[in-house]
Write a protein that holds these residues in place. Structure first.
Motif, PDB file in Angstrom:
ATOM      1  N   GLY A  38       0.823  -1.171   0.015  1.00  0.00           N
ATOM      2  CA  GLY A  38      -0.110  -0.025   0.137  1.00  0.00           C
ATOM      3  C   GLY A  38       0.865   1.313  -0.036  1.00  0.00           C
ATOM      4  O   GLY A  38       1.902   1.179   0.453  1.00  0.00           O
ATOM      5  N   PHE A  39       0.462   2.234  -0.556  1.00  0.00           N
ATOM      6  CA  PHE A  39       1.152   3.585  -0.685  1.00  0.00           C
ATOM      7  C   PHE A  39       0.239   4.718  -0.632  1.00  0.00           C
ATOM      8  O   PHE A  39      -1.054   4.460  -0.578  1.00  0.00           O
ATOM      9  N   TYR A  40       0.577   5.757   0.358  1.00  0.00           N
ATOM     10  CA  TYR A  40      -0.038   7.050   0.152  1.00  0.00           C
ATOM     11  C   TYR A  40       0.323   7.774  -1.134  1.00  0.00           C
ATOM     12  O   TYR A  40       1.324   7.703  -1.550  1.00  0.00           O
ATOM     13  N   VAL A  41      -0.580   8.411  -1.663  1.00  0.00           N
ATOM     14  CA  VAL A  41      -0.619   8.976  -3.050  1.00  0.00           C
ATOM     15  C   VAL A  41      -0.683  10.704  -2.376  1.00  0.00           C
ATOM     16  O   VAL A  41      -1.647  11.102  -2.134  1.00  0.00           O
TER      17      VAL A  41
ATOM     18  N   PRO B 189      12.882   1.812   6.617  1.00  0.00           N
ATOM     19  CA  PRO B 189      12.313   3.004   6.304  1.00  0.00           C
ATOM     20  C   PRO B 189      12.293   3.390   4.904  1.00  0.00           C
ATOM     21  O   PRO B 189      13.347   3.207   4.333  1.00  0.00           O
ATOM     22  N   ALA B 190      11.258   3.994   4.318  1.00  0.00           N
ATOM     23  CA  ALA B 190      11.033   4.204   2.975  1.00  0.00           C
ATOM     24  C   ALA B 190      10.877   5.645   2.877  1.00  0.00           C
ATOM     25  O   ALA B 190       9.794   6.149   3.148  1.00  0.00           O
ATOM     26  N   PRO B 191      11.731   6.620   2.138  1.00  0.00           N
ATOM     27  CA  PRO B 191      11.416   7.875   1.810  1.00  0.00           C
ATOM     28  C   PRO B 191      10.552   7.929   0.609  1.00  0.00           C
ATOM     29  O   PRO B 191      10.349   7.152  -0.113  1.00  0.00           O
TER      30      PRO B 191
ATOM     31  N   CYS C  30       2.496   0.261   3.657  1.00  0.00           N
ATOM     32  CA  CYS C  30       2.488  -1.083   4.278  1.00  0.00           C
ATOM     33  C   CYS C  30       2.938  -2.098   3.441  1.00  0.00           C
ATOM     34  O   CYS C  30       2.784  -2.108   1.955  1.00  0.00           O
ATOM     35  N   THR C  31       3.457  -3.435   3.762  1.00  0.00           N
ATOM     36  CA  THR C  31       3.619  -4.481   2.871  1.00  0.00           C
ATOM     37  C   THR C  31       3.312  -5.702   3.534  1.00  0.00           C
ATOM     38  O   THR C  31       3.411  -5.870   4.994  1.00  0.00           O
ATOM     39  N   GLY C  32       2.889  -6.694   2.867  1.00  0.00           N
ATOM     40  CA  GLY C  32       2.655  -8.040   3.595  1.00  0.00           C
ATOM     41  C   GLY C  32       1.366  -8.081   4.269  1.00  0.00           C
ATOM     42  O   GLY C  32       0.533  -7.181   4.320  1.00  0.00           O
ATOM     43  N   ASP C  33       1.043  -9.282   4.890  1.00  0.00           N
ATOM     44  CA  ASP C  33      -0.259  -9.452   5.537  1.00  0.00           C
ATOM     45  C   ASP C  33      -0.269  -9.320   6.964  1.00  0.00           C
ATOM     46  O   ASP C  33      -1.205  -9.627   7.706  1.00  0.00           O
TER      47      ASP C  33
ATOM     48  N   ASN D  97       3.062  -1.383   9.870  1.00  0.00           N
ATOM     49  CA  ASN D  97       3.822  -1.517   8.325  1.00  0.00           C
ATOM     50  C   ASN D  97       3.334  -2.930   7.430  1.00  0.00           C
ATOM     51  O   ASN D  97       3.723  -3.215   6.640  1.00  0.00           O
ATOM     52  N   GLY D  98       2.456  -3.339   8.239  1.00  0.00           N
ATOM     53  CA  GLY D  98       1.815  -4.538   7.508  1.00  0.00           C
ATOM     54  C   GLY D  98       0.435  -4.060   6.995  1.00  0.00           C
ATOM     55  O   GLY D  98      -0.248  -3.177   7.526  1.00  0.00           O
ATOM     56  N   CYS D  99      -0.116  -4.860   5.924  1.00  0.00           N
ATOM     57  CA  CYS D  99      -1.369  -4.428   5.221  1.00  0.00           C
ATOM     58  C   CYS D  99      -2.768  -5.027   5.967  1.00  0.00           C
ATOM     59  O   CYS D  99      -3.778  -4.823   5.273  1.00  0.00           O
ATOM     60  N   GLY D 100      -2.096  -6.038   6.769  1.00  0.00           N
ATOM     61  CA  GLY D 100      -3.270  -6.707   7.355  1.00  0.00           C
ATOM     62  C   GLY D 100      -3.517  -7.938   6.677  1.00  0.00           C
ATOM     63  O   GLY D 100      -3.359  -8.087   5.483  1.00  0.00           O
TER      64      GLY D 100
END
Length: 259
Positions: free
Chosen positions: A56-59, A200-202, A247-250, A255-258
């Protein structure tokens, strides 16, 4: 001020929106978290071992909100922060991804012909899911150096959205564009970008150019579609935004997407 001029002014709102989302959406779809190269001892999230990895990303963010410039009008419109949620559908070579973009409606204000104020609401309506391909790269000092993480994705994503206009006022007076004023065809925004897939991801700044299609269904007593098309539609519109990994992964948030 004539009614025709007022409507012309209103045309500016609709095209600007179309930049956004267009984005935006397509942009967020760029992420793909999951394949590692044996030559590089980089740890990849456990979720990446199975197909269907979520991301998932924020736009858009405070530093660089999603902004669309309408070429014909020379005007910018800024959109609220949106979200893009997607899945990687494989992990070997260049693989497909799919996703959904959600951007809140926005209200716009601008001045036409240097003296006429206009306002209106713009909504981006998805035309199916965003689709594209990604190639996962690894190594903070190699393929992913530009985004500052050990895991990233070289993405090529396309998003399609209709631009809908409503609640239009010109010089404070209502301009009746009707309930179904939108682009006759969906706006196609293609974004190619290297995006981070690890924390961490810029944020990554993304810029793309797209054409605006003609409008249809605009007008109550008279058809305003040709007017809007003449004023707004055409090539050379730009979209600028920040894509920030959410987020990434379940796994569980943050940090997880659920599941």
């Amino acid at each position: 001020m004539s009614v025709l001029t007022g409507r012309v002014l209103r045309a500016f709102l609709l095209p600007a929106v179309l930049g956004l989302g267009a984005l935006s959406l397509a942009s967020a779809s760029a992420a793909d978290p999951a394949r590692t190269r044996q030559a590089e001892p980089v740890q990849v999230p456990a979720a990446a071992a199975a197909p269907g990895l979520k991301f998932g990303f924020y736009v858009g963010d405070e530093q660089q909100p999603t902004t669309s410039r309408v070429a014909k009008l020379g005007s910018d419109i800024t959109f609220p922060q949106g979200l893009f949620d997607g899945k990687i559908l494989g992990f070997v070579g260049r693989v497909p991804i799919t996703g959904k973009l959600a951007i809140p409606p926005t209200s716009s204000y601008f001045v036409s012909f240097r003296f006429m104020p206009a306002t209106g609401d713009v909504e981006l309506i998805p035309d199916g899911d965003a689709t594209g391909t990604v190639e996962v790269k690894t190594g903070a000092t190699t393929g992913c150096k530009a985004v500052g993480t050990n895991l990233c994705a070289d993405s090529d994503v396309t998003n399609k959205m209709f631009i809908k206009l409503s609640n239009v006022k010109v010089d404070g007076k209502v301009l009746d564009v009707g309930p179904n004023c939108r682009t006759a065809q969906s706006v196609v925004v293609n974004i190619k970008a290297l995006v981070p897939l690890a924390f961490p991801a810029p944020p990554v700044k993304v810029t793309t150019t797209f054409p605006t299609p003609g409008f249809a269904g605009c007008g109550g007593r008279e058809d305003l579609s040709p007017l809007l098309t003449g004023l707004v539609s055409g090539p050379g519109n730009t979209l600028v935004t920040h894509l920030k990994l959410r987020c990434t992964g379940d796994g569980p948030p943050p940090n997880g997407c659920g599941a």
